[in-house]
Design a protein around this motif. Structure first.
Motif, PDB file in Angstrom:
ATOM      1  N   ARG A  48      -6.403  -8.309  -9.328  1.00 39.17           N
ATOM      2  CA  ARG A  48      -5.907  -8.111  -7.830  1.00 39.17           C
ATOM      3  C   ARG A  48      -4.802  -7.098  -7.730  1.00 39.17           C
ATOM      4  NH1 ARG A  48      -3.923 -13.530  -5.308  1.00 39.17           N
ATOM      5  NH2 ARG A  48      -3.933 -12.490  -3.472  1.00 39.17           N
ATOM      6  N   PRO A  49      -4.805  -6.519  -6.650  1.00 41.37           N
ATOM      7  CA  PRO A  49      -4.129  -5.120  -6.305  1.00 41.37           C
ATOM      8  C   PRO A  49      -2.421  -5.890  -6.592  1.00 41.37           C
ATOM      9  CG  PRO A  49      -5.197  -5.391  -4.714  1.00 41.37           C
ATOM     10  CD  PRO A  49      -5.699  -6.530  -5.521  1.00 41.37           C
ATOM     11  N   SER A  51       1.341  -5.927  -4.656  1.00 36.43           N
ATOM     12  CA  SER A  51       1.630  -5.620  -3.220  1.00 36.43           C
ATOM     13  C   SER A  51       2.540  -4.393  -3.125  1.00 36.43           C
ATOM     14  CB  SER A  51       2.357  -7.230  -2.723  1.00 36.43           C
ATOM     15  OG  SER A  51       3.526  -7.063  -3.426  1.00 36.43           O
ATOM     16  N   ALA A 100      -0.184   0.588  -1.736  1.00 34.68           N
ATOM     17  CA  ALA A 100      -0.788  -0.682  -1.877  1.00 34.68           C
ATOM     18  C   ALA A 100      -2.114  -0.836  -1.274  1.00 34.68           C
ATOM     19  CB  ALA A 100       0.261  -1.637  -1.424  1.00 34.68           C
ATOM     20  N   GLU A 101      -2.261  -0.223  -0.107  1.00 37.30           N
ATOM     21  CA  GLU A 101      -3.458  -0.407   0.912  1.00 37.30           C
ATOM     22  C   GLU A 101      -4.481   0.358   0.074  1.00 37.30           C
ATOM     23  OE1 GLU A 101      -4.336  -2.208   3.465  1.00 37.30           O
ATOM     24  OE2 GLU A 101      -2.209  -3.216   3.413  1.00 37.30           O
ATOM     25  N   LYS A 102      -4.182   1.523  -0.345  1.00 38.22           N
ATOM     26  CA  LYS A 102      -5.172   2.266  -1.180  1.00 38.22           C
ATOM     27  C   LYS A 102      -5.898   1.204  -2.484  1.00 38.22           C
ATOM     28  CE  LYS A 102      -5.790   6.548  -3.457  1.00 38.22           C
ATOM     29  NZ  LYS A 102      -6.114   6.684  -4.817  1.00 38.22           N
ATOM     30  N   ARG A 103      -5.000   1.031  -3.186  1.00 38.67           N
ATOM     31  CA  ARG A 103      -5.156   0.007  -4.137  1.00 38.67           C
ATOM     32  C   ARG A 103      -6.152  -1.172  -3.543  1.00 38.67           C
ATOM     33  NH1 ARG A 103       0.179  -0.463  -8.360  1.00 38.67           N
ATOM     34  NH2 ARG A 103       0.510   1.713  -8.562  1.00 38.67           N
ATOM     35  N   LYS A 104      -5.717  -1.723  -2.611  1.00 42.01           N
ATOM     36  CA  LYS A 104      -6.273  -3.027  -1.933  1.00 42.01           C
ATOM     37  C   LYS A 104      -7.799  -2.608  -1.793  1.00 42.01           C
ATOM     38  CE  LYS A 104      -6.361  -6.586   1.337  1.00 42.01           C
ATOM     39  NZ  LYS A 104      -5.531  -7.248   2.627  1.00 42.01           N
ATOM     40  N   TYR A 107      -9.634  -2.280  -4.853  1.00 36.02           N
ATOM     41  CA  TYR A 107      -9.861  -3.579  -5.290  1.00 36.02           C
ATOM     42  C   TYR A 107     -11.178  -4.210  -4.926  1.00 36.02           C
ATOM     43  CZ  TYR A 107      -9.433  -8.609  -6.089  1.00 36.02           C
ATOM     44  OH  TYR A 107      -9.607  -9.792  -6.407  1.00 36.02           O
ATOM     45  N   GLU A 108     -11.267  -4.087  -3.656  1.00 40.19           N
ATOM     46  CA  GLU A 108     -12.552  -4.720  -2.565  1.00 40.19           C
ATOM     47  C   GLU A 108     -13.582  -4.012  -3.183  1.00 40.19           C
ATOM     48  OE1 GLU A 108     -11.127  -4.218   1.322  1.00 40.19           O
ATOM     49  OE2 GLU A 108      -9.757  -6.117   1.273  1.00 40.19           O
TER      50      GLU A 108
END
Length: 156
Positions: A48-49, A51, A100-104, A107-108
Motif C-alpha cells: 500500500r502507498p 500517506s 502521495a496521490e501519484k503513489r496511490k 498502486y491502484e
C-alpha cells in the motif's frame, strides 16, 4: 515433621490441579476452534502507498538527522515531525499530498495488474483440470478405435 505437608493439604492441591485440568480440557473439547492462523501473505502483492504524512516524514527524517546527529531516538523524530506537520498550512502540505496521490494511482494500477494475474492463475488451474479430463476422454476414444491407429503405422 515440620515443613512437610499433611495428607489433606496435598489432596486439596491435587483436587485443585485436577479441576483446572478438567476445566481446560472441557473448554477445548467443547468448543470448536474459532481462530485460525493468519493467512500467508503473497510476497508479489504490491504494498500500500504511503500517506502524505509519511511522504513528508521521508524528507523530514533526513533533515532532522543532519540537524541532530546525536539523536538516536525514533520517538523524538516522530514527535518533531508530527508537530511540524500540524503547524504546516495546506499550501505547504500540497507537494506531499501530490506525491502521495501519484503513489496511490501507481498502486491502484499495480493492484489491477496483480488481481488480473491472480484471476488468470485461477483460470489456468481450472483449465488444467479440464484439460486432464479431455485428455482422458481422448485416450478412451483412442483405445476403442485401434484400427485407425494401425492404418497410420502402415503408411510409414
Amino acid at each position: 515433621m515440620k515443613g512437610a505437608k499433611s495428607k489433606s493439604e496435598s489432596k486439596r492441591a491435587d483436587a485443585k490441579l485436577s479441576v483446572n485440568k478438567k476445566g481446560s480440557a472441557s473448554t477445548k473439547a467443547g468448543k470448536a476452534p474459532t481462530k485460525k492462523g493468519k493467512a500467508t501473505k503473497d510476497p508479489n502483492k504490491p504494498k500500500r502507498p504511503a500517506s502524505a504524512f509519511f511522504v513528508f516524514m521521508e524528507e523530514f527524517r533526513k533533515q532532522f538527522n543532519k540537524d541532530h546527529p546525536d539523536n538516536k531516538s525514533v520517538s523524538a523524530v516522530g514527535k518533531a515531525a508530527g508537530a511540524k506537520w500540524k503547524s504546516m498550512s495546506d499550501a505547504e502540505k500540497a507537494p506531499f499530498v501530490a506525491k502521495a496521490e501519484k503513489r496511490k494511482v501507481d498502486y491502484e494500477k499495480n493492484m489491477k495488474a496483480y488481481n488480473k494475474k491472480q484471476a488468470e492463475g485461477a483460470n489456468a488451474a481450472e483449465d488444467e483440470v479440464e484439460s486432464e479430463k479431455s485428455m482422458s476422454e481422448v485416450n478412451d476414444e483412442d483405445e476403442g478405435d485401434e484400427d485407425g491407429s494401425d492404418e497410420e503405422d502402415d503408411d510409414e
